[in-house]
Scaffold this active site. Structure first.
Site, PDB file in Angstrom:
ATOM      1  N   ASP A 218      82.479  67.123  10.791  1.00  0.00           N
ATOM      2  CA  ASP A 218      82.146  66.466  12.058  1.00  0.00           C
ATOM      3  C   ASP A 218      81.346  65.176  11.897  1.00  0.00           C
ATOM      4  OD1 ASP A 218      79.716  67.651  11.281  1.00  0.00           O
ATOM      5  OD2 ASP A 218      79.127  68.031  13.353  1.00  0.00           O
ATOM      6  N   GLU A 219      81.288  64.638  10.689  1.00  0.00           N
ATOM      7  CA  GLU A 219      80.525  63.410  10.448  1.00  0.00           C
ATOM      8  C   GLU A 219      81.296  62.452   9.554  1.00  0.00           C
ATOM      9  OE1 GLU A 219      76.008  63.844   9.823  1.00  0.00           O
ATOM     10  OE2 GLU A 219      76.897  65.681   9.008  1.00  0.00           O
TER      11      GLU A 219
ATOM     12  N   ASP B 178      78.644  61.406  14.393  1.00  0.00           N
ATOM     13  CA  ASP B 178      78.326  62.827  14.230  1.00  0.00           C
ATOM     14  C   ASP B 178      78.651  63.503  15.555  1.00  0.00           C
ATOM     15  OD1 ASP B 178      77.268  65.355  13.810  1.00  0.00           O
ATOM     16  OD2 ASP B 178      75.313  64.639  13.131  1.00  0.00           O
TER      17      ASP B 178
END
Length: 141
Positions: free
Chosen positions: A112-113, A17
């Protein structure tokens, strides 16, 4: 077998993350923003969609409306940017490409993960911690 290695029957996964992703992207292309309080605003600059740690420390919440933040931004010299989704998409692709160098099994969860299967990868590294630190270093580069 190393003490931090999973047993043969265990599955080991990593959750990656990226911290303050939009802020991190902006800082990657403008290093002068490093350690500066920074807010990235949503489409049409309506509300905060990303906040640097410096801004979070001031108590600014996610999705705080921009009109309520203007005075605080002026008082604390907060840099405020409009979102650049083309940049963030490109940076996300770059991050995911780097992570695929560490594991062929990457499940992208959001911009973003992602999750990585580390099964069988632990024999290539002294520890999963070292592997994670190396991932972080490569992404920061």
């Amino acid at each position: 077998m190393r003490s931090n290695s999973p047993s043969i029957n265990q599955h080991i996964f990593a959750l990656v993350d990226v911290n303050n992703f939009y802020v991190s992207c902006e800082r990657a292309f403008n290093p002068k923003l490093e350690n500066q309080p920074l807010i990235v605003l949503s489409n049409n600059d309506g509300c905060a969609v990303a906040r640097s740690n410096e801004v979070k420390a001031l108590g600014v919440k996610m999705a705080a409306p921009w009109f309520q933040l203007k005075d605080l931004a002026k008082k604390h010299h907060i840099v405020v940017l409009s979102s650049n989704y083309t940049l963030y998409g490109d940076m996300s692709d770059r991050v995911m490409t780097i992570l695929r160098d560490f594991s062929p099994n990457v499940e992208v969860y959001s911009i973003d993960e992602c999750f990585l299967s580390l099964n069988g990868m632990n024999s290539l590294w002294p520890s999963v911690t070292q592997m994670g630190q190396t991932m972080r270093q490569r992404i920061r580069q």
